[in-house]
Design a protein around this motif. Structure first.
Motif, PDB file in Angstrom:
ATOM      1  N   GLU A  28      -8.760  -0.727 -10.000  1.00 36.35           N
ATOM      2  CA  GLU A  28      -7.464  -0.866  -9.323  1.00 36.35           C
ATOM      3  C   GLU A  28      -7.276   0.164  -8.215  1.00 36.35           C
ATOM      4  O   GLU A  28      -6.709  -0.135  -7.169  1.00 36.35           O
ATOM      5  N   THR A  85      -9.255  -0.755  -5.252  1.00 36.34           N
ATOM      6  CA  THR A  85      -8.604  -1.914  -4.638  1.00 36.34           C
ATOM      7  C   THR A  85      -7.399  -1.463  -3.825  1.00 36.34           C
ATOM      8  O   THR A  85      -7.183  -1.924  -2.695  1.00 36.34           O
ATOM      9  N   ALA A  86      -6.624  -0.541  -4.399  1.00 32.77           N
ATOM     10  CA  ALA A  86      -5.466  -0.008  -3.676  1.00 32.77           C
ATOM     11  C   ALA A  86      -5.909   0.668  -2.383  1.00 32.77           C
ATOM     12  O   ALA A  86      -5.316   0.459  -1.321  1.00 32.77           O
ATOM     13  N   TYR A  91      -6.812  -2.039   0.235  1.00 33.05           N
ATOM     14  CA  TYR A  91      -5.639  -2.663   0.842  1.00 33.05           C
ATOM     15  C   TYR A  91      -4.891  -1.697   1.744  1.00 33.05           C
ATOM     16  O   TYR A  91      -4.322  -2.073   2.773  1.00 33.05           O
ATOM     17  N   PHE A  92      -4.902  -0.448   1.343  1.00 38.83           N
ATOM     18  CA  PHE A  92      -4.231   0.562   2.155  1.00 38.83           C
ATOM     19  C   PHE A  92      -4.951   0.698   3.509  1.00 38.83           C
ATOM     20  O   PHE A  92      -4.322   0.760   4.562  1.00 38.83           O
ATOM     21  N   SER A 144      -4.021  -2.178   5.594  1.00 38.49           N
ATOM     22  CA  SER A 144      -2.684  -2.073   6.196  1.00 38.49           C
ATOM     23  C   SER A 144      -2.734  -1.248   7.482  1.00 38.49           C
ATOM     24  O   SER A 144      -1.855  -1.364   8.331  1.00 38.49           O
ATOM     25  N   ARG A 188       0.108  -3.216   2.472  1.00 41.70           N
ATOM     26  CA  ARG A 188       0.577  -1.935   1.946  1.00 41.70           C
ATOM     27  C   ARG A 188       1.250  -2.115   0.579  1.00 41.70           C
ATOM     28  O   ARG A 188       1.030  -1.336  -0.340  1.00 41.70           O
ATOM     29  N   THR A 198       0.591  -4.514  -1.433  1.00 41.40           N
ATOM     30  CA  THR A 198      -0.509  -4.839  -2.345  1.00 41.40           C
ATOM     31  C   THR A 198      -1.194  -3.549  -2.808  1.00 41.40           C
ATOM     32  O   THR A 198      -1.511  -3.390  -3.994  1.00 41.40           O
ATOM     33  N   ALA A 199      -1.408  -2.644  -1.877  1.00 41.80           N
ATOM     34  CA  ALA A 199      -2.004  -1.349  -2.230  1.00 41.80           C
ATOM     35  C   ALA A 199      -1.138  -0.612  -3.252  1.00 41.80           C
ATOM     36  O   ALA A 199      -1.636  -0.088  -4.254  1.00 41.80           O
ATOM     37  N   TYR A 231      -1.562  -2.250  -6.724  1.00 46.63           N
ATOM     38  CA  TYR A 231      -2.825  -1.889  -7.390  1.00 46.63           C
ATOM     39  C   TYR A 231      -2.833  -0.419  -7.792  1.00 46.63           C
ATOM     40  O   TYR A 231      -3.404  -0.036  -8.817  1.00 46.63           O
ATOM     41  N   PHE A 232      -2.183   0.387  -6.988  1.00 50.25           N
ATOM     42  CA  PHE A 232      -2.120   1.806  -7.316  1.00 50.25           C
ATOM     43  C   PHE A 232      -1.305   2.010  -8.593  1.00 50.25           C
ATOM     44  O   PHE A 232      -1.696   2.763  -9.491  1.00 50.25           O
TER      45      PHE A 232
END
Lengths: 304, 304, 304, 304
Positions: free
Chosen positions: A162, A165-166, A169-170, A173, B163, B165-166, B169-170
């Motif tokens: 996770e 993954t975060a 995605y970050f 962004s 963001r 989504t990040a 997941y975080f």
């Protein structure tokens, strides 16, 4: 005194120190590794191999593979990539997302997780079958079909993925991630799940000690100048939050992994891989780091 | 002087001030809204409606919907939820991931994006058809079928949702997120894409001015004590990084959204919704905030 | 039920809860205070005093004095001061220097140490004999010569004052500090070393419950609008890193001190001081906070 | 091609690049320096001097003196000092106080201001007349009475010294500062105000290229192992927030100063000083860094 004698002496000195640490526990596969294992393999520039202890036992190289992936895109991207990732040492833990926010989506260096994800993303843009091609590349520069991706480790990393993954995605962004997150993470978890033994790992680093030429692949892998730069990056950023301490105590460019491995080079002399699963609180193998410190003390040459 | 006169006077005073800001531009649907629009609707505890300007034009309520979703889980979770999210004002921007890391996966409050995602996640655990049920709930407390989810806005938010989504997941990496990320985000983007006009929005906040009882739904929505607590949270956390300034200048519990809306309550007196799309650099509507400041100056009662 | 009954009931309920905390230990004078002490004094707007427990025992009011010093410069500086200090709640500990750096020398609010130092600096610019004039002012609004500066506490604070000295020089480096550091710190440590009992402290806060008029000084101390604003600041920033929690559980504007005191107001009703030396990990008195929470539960009126 | 030819070629190449930066402006003495000046002096291990441009013009060495003071306490303190300061590269600006708070009063490395203050503090504990003894030491290892402390620069630094004063008090609050702040700062500002030319500065670094032995002082200044460690620290931490970039592009241990100077060593080959006042946004001389990059490209040897 020759290399074999030296590494044996180092091996026994470290064993006598009775150093303690903790194996990584975030995935069961790493948690279950026998913590007592300890091996050293040194490979000189002629290809001679010197080994001691568990140096032929395959282990999970984890983040050490980031040097291989970096090498694969280094000559292709050169300048473009530097807009996407920095080469500054990080003052924060390897998986910190705070610094990524502070620096507006540009990872501070190539070896923290966010930076390595950018590299793997770049690799996915350039290669058709990235996972296989990473294996092929490492096999080539080790001079042997030695790479095994442990699917259990890979799946385990994935199911605990996770945070990565975060990070992906970050990065997305901030428009610093080109390919689908799932796809890149699959490649990332694959190369982190590579298993090799100390000998093959040391061989795969040989070109970095040899101005970019691999005697095992029998070709120039990186230009002399690029090989030096990868070494510079390893020296300043290769040991997470302990890079300064490692440069100070050992003074060799190298890269560690959470599986307990360390691969390092003494330019124009040799490459070396040391492995022992118990880690210090910074995530580096306690025995491997001590071994390399004792080794450089014994050798008459040094980077500095 | 009655409410109608007061809000008209406020309306004209604000219009004369010629205040400037910038409409949100991260999605085209918000960027294209006519920035000149400005409306005020005040609803007293008997249900009388007072309005001026564009108070009947529907707009994107965005984060204001977080008060509705919080209310929906407030009575169900009570104590359990407080282990997952705090009620402290945040010293950082609404979508900061750094603070979430610093506080080990516990969002600092319910209205920053990470905290609101926890709330929506909790809501997804409790309701079968969360998106519809949110609409149903807001329709009920507004006394009218007024909720429209703008699908274009929702899809646009989704396609720029890396963001959030990040963040999700975080949170998941800290085990503070129970449902599939995709599913929760779909609900989240849905409720942020709700469109209502000032009248209906003010009505939907009426119960918070009325010790938890909604005259439109004709039932107790929250206990008196819970209603007070939601107000306390709005006062300390309702305006992003400008909550202190709003408490200082206006002194009413309220919540703003990036669409330019603000909904607020004067306990035991009235609820109010003000809307104008131009935002200050903290993301709050310049005209709405000025209007509420002038309004509380004119009224003889105050929270403090 | 009248106030006397209520505070006695609250007092006994709290005593039965057997709450535990730790007295402040950074200076010996605070460390040696009898931790069992606990007193409550409530003063209504007619000047009636209700008390229970150790409500007549003087204690070190510490940071509560920051409300008094703020009041002294509030009407003089008004707008100018707002360029030097903000009114936003802080997400960091009260003596953090990191946030001050991040926000380029503008303290986040008036009650964290850096902000209070700016206020004391402003006070030193405006008054000839600031320390005496602070005492005079508090005596006036308490209606009695009650202020005693404990010189031992003051000297002890001074000899442990490196961090506040660092904050002052840091503010000076941002040109947000006008007077000599030593001079301002002497005044600052003096007002933090003021001793008063609960009754006098509650009286000194009375004007904040009374739209700015002190019945003890028999004069308007702050304009109605300014008094409301001080209350707003107390509500959002008065309890260090626990302001949101206090607003949520208690909902009264107030200010706590590391000596274990809390002074608070219920606008248009009463002012109150509660004191008990044992602190929670956020630096607020465990018994005082519990007492105020129970009190607002029992009373039929609330801010929200 | 010999050293003289190479540095002349480098000099002209850099001049032709027309690089732009800004001289330091925080004190008038640095702001008024002629920005066009540019000099290079290289000293080989036999003591031969090669120079070009303004290599004989004295300039303010500023932070480069931190290498000298570190050397003076390095052999005396060894292990003790490592409890007080780390050797990790910093991810923050050189004068950041936030990181010092985050790491609880232990400076991240010896070359950021807080770390250098700890070193000067240690030096004040060990030497009777520290300022003179620093001058004496640098004179000795340069083989010449070359050190001049510019009193105007020193006084100017002092009168703008609030931030360093804040750092010193902050260290004191963590019990990581033994001597009176004023006293240590006087020594600190003195050694930062030292003026030397490129030749003498390069000579004073010669022992670091020579396993610790100074041919100018004709004695072992540091043990071989300690000299290597100082080089390691310079490589990882010598260029503020740009250390990784410098290691990557240049790959020599070195230290820069805000006066525009850089001193560096190629172990077992030579020491070098380059000076040009215009700085990049990280505070390093644009021409000096470019010159060193071109130089290492031209030379056939490298650290890596």
């Amino acid at each position: 005194m020759d290399y074999q004698e030296i590494i044996e002496e180092v091996y026994h000195q470290v064993q006598n120190l009775n150093l303690k640490g903790n194996v990584a526990t975030y995935i069961p596969e790493l948690a279950e590794v026998d913590p007592k294992q300890f091996g050293i393999a040194l490979v000189d520039l002629k290809g001679n191999v010197y080994g001691v202890g568990d140096y032929q036992v395959p282990f999970s190289i984890q983040s050490i593979s980031k040097v291989h992936t970096l090498t694969m895109v280094f000559h292709k991207f050169d300048t473009q990539l530097w807009y996407r990732v920095n080469v500054e040492p990080s003052g924060n833990p390897f998986n910190s997302i705070a610094q990524l926010e502070y620096e507006k989506g540009i990872p501070r260096n190539l070896f923290i997780n966010s930076g390595a994800l950018v590299i793997t993303d770049a690799l996915c843009s350039k290669f058709e079958r990235p996972t296989e091609q990473i294996s092929d590349f490492i096999n080539e520069i080790s001079g042997k079909n030695c790479v095994n991706i442990n699917q259990q480790v890979k799946n385990s990393e994935k199911s605990h993925g996770e945070r990565n993954t975060a990070l992906a995605y970050f990065l997305k962004s901030y428009k610093n991630f080109d390919n689908p997150v799932e796809e890149v993470l699959d490649v990332y978890f694959s190369h982190c799940a590579i298993e090799m033994n100390c000998v093959d790992l040391a061989k795969s680093f040989s070109f970095l000690a040899n101005d970019g030429f691999s005697i095992f692949a029998n070709r120039q892998i990186l230009s002399e100048s690029h090989a030096r730069r990868v070494n510079a990056i390893m020296l300043t950023c290769g040991f997470y939050d302990e890079a300064g301490e490692f440069a100070y105590r050992v003074g060799m460019p190298g890269k560690s992994g959470v599986g307990g491995g360390v691969a390092a080079v003494m330019p124009h002399k040799f490459s070396i891989a040391v492995w022992s699963p118990e880690l210090n609180e910074k995530g580096n193998s306690v025995k491997a780091i001590k071994a390399l410190e004792l080794l450089t003390d014994k050798l008459s040459f040094s980077l500095f």
